[in-house]
Design a protein around this motif. Structure first.
Motif, short mmCIF file in Angstrom:
data_model
loop_
_atom_site.label_atom_id
_atom_site.label_comp_id
_atom_site.label_asym_id
_atom_site.label_seq_id
_atom_site.Cartn_x
_atom_site.Cartn_y
_atom_site.Cartn_z
N GLU A 9 6.30 3.61 -13.85
CA GLU A 9 5.06 4.06 -13.20
C GLU A 9 4.34 5.11 -14.04
O GLU A 9 3.12 5.21 -14.00
N LYS A 172 -2.75 -3.32 -16.15
CA LYS A 172 -1.43 -3.68 -15.64
C LYS A 172 -0.57 -2.45 -15.41
O LYS A 172 -0.81 -1.38 -15.99
N LYS A 173 0.43 -2.60 -14.58
CA LYS A 173 1.32 -1.50 -14.22
C LYS A 173 1.92 -0.85 -15.46
O LYS A 173 2.44 -1.53 -16.34
N LYS A 202 -2.68 -0.43 -1.67
CA LYS A 202 -2.25 0.67 -2.51
C LYS A 202 -3.45 1.55 -2.87
O LYS A 202 -4.53 1.04 -3.14
N ILE A 215 -2.30 7.38 -11.07
CA ILE A 215 -1.86 5.99 -10.95
C ILE A 215 -2.89 5.24 -10.12
O ILE A 215 -3.18 5.59 -8.97
N SER A 218 -3.97 -0.61 -9.21
CA SER A 218 -3.39 -1.73 -9.98
C SER A 218 -2.05 -1.37 -10.58
O SER A 218 -1.30 -2.25 -11.02
N GLY A 219 -1.72 -0.07 -10.61
CA GLY A 219 -0.49 0.38 -11.25
C GLY A 219 -0.73 0.95 -12.64
O GLY A 219 0.18 1.55 -13.23
#
Length: 325
Positions: A9, A172-173, A202, A215, A218-219
């Motif tokens: 993360e 992307k994450k 989220k 964050i 979408s991550g």
């Protein structure tokens, strides 16, 4: 505020994993710098948020850096970054270069941002905003694409979430992104739209107290520091004006000593462009640089004052791409 995060993360990648020793894996901890206030760094790890006091033996560090600490979160060493905006931020995967498709469209400025991003060894994506009010979007996009045949260019309406779906592959994450763009280019609108809650429910989460790292739904991780927002191009490239020695020499032939080369009678530079003795794009680059130098004389320069461009290490990009594979 939830201060517990996994390394993924926080943006941990194989490139950094390769730099760890057996002792690091067994006995030490990994943390990322999320802010700096005076002599204190705020760092975040899987175990929460901690304060790290700076001391003379430490290397120069900035927001985004990864470090190794002991179990008491005492500094041990700094990991080699994948990208560096010296003294401003590090370990940014992708930089969105924002430019509006209106009267502020500036090809020379995009080119300068590209050069800075490439020197920092981050990936660049040009995002042309306000496409909903532009009548020659395709033409302007084509001009940008000519700067580099491999350059990714997207045209968007920053207020429309559907329009921004083209940016999803870069969000992307665990990927860290940042934005560069002039005032009024649409950076704030784009960030606000991207930060809206996704269909999964989220929402954004701040990493640390400062909010310099966030964050996204979408991550992905948005790195948004004051230094990145106020990045002044000219102060990092004081030698660039030397590349325009021929134009500097020519402007001495202008009728007026304070000629701005914007249509004044007797302008030697405009005459040279018209006669195809000077390239119009080079002149535009020169005028942009001259304008930035003039602006910098009237404001206090933000840190860092030292040279921006970091000496390239040939193995960094190779290792970076190898990790990505």
């Amino acid at each position: 505020m939830d201060s517990t995060f996994t390394l993924l993360e926080l943006g941990w990648q194989a490139y950094f994993q390769q730099q760890l020793s057996l002792d690091d894996l067994e006995s030490n901890r990994i943390a990322r710098i999320c802010s700096q206030q005076g002599s204190q760094y705020e760092i975040v790890s899987e175990f929460g948020l901690f304060t790290l006091e700076s001391h003379p033996d430490m290397p120069s560090m900035t927001v985004g850096d990864w470090i190794v600490t002991d179990t008491e979160h005492h500094f041990l060493r700094l990991l080699e970054p994948s990208s560096v905006f010296e003294g401003i931020a590090s370990n940014i995967d992708t930089v969105f270069l924002i430019c509006a498709l209106n009267q502020d469209f500036n090809l020379a400025l995009i080119k300068r941002y590209l050069e800075i991003t490439h020197e920092a060894q981050a990936d660049a994506v040009v995002v042309l905003t306000k496409s909903d009010v532009c009548e020659d979007t395709a033409e302007k996009r084509a001009q940008v694409e000519k700067l580099d045949p491999l350059l990714i260019v997207e045209t968007v309406n920053a207020l429309d979430a559907n329009s921004l779906r083209c940016l999803s592959p870069f969000l992307k994450k665990g990927k860290t992104i940042a934005l560069l763009g002039a005032a009024g280019s649409g950076k704030s609108a784009l960030i606000n739209t991207l930060m809206q809650s996704s269909e999964s429910g989220k929402a954004q989460r701040n990493i640390g107290q400062s909010g310099a790292l966030k964050i996204m739904p979408s991550g992905a991780i948005l790195l948004d520091t004051k230094g990145m927002r106020e990045l002044q191009l000219a102060q990092f490239d004081s030698s660039a004006i030397a590349n325009f020695a021929d134009i500097i020499a020519l402007e001495k032939q202008c009728r007026f000593s304070d000629c701005q080369h914007e249509g004044e009678p007797g302008c030697a530079i405009k005459a040279a462009v018209k006669a195809n003795r000077l390239d119009a794009h080079r002149v535009a680059d020169f005028l942009l640089l001259r304008s930035e130098d003039s602006d910098d004389d009237q404001v206090t320069k933000s840190k860092p004052q030292e040279k921006f461009y970091r000496s390239a290490q040939s193995d960094i990009r190779a290792r970076k791409h190898s990790s990505a594979e």
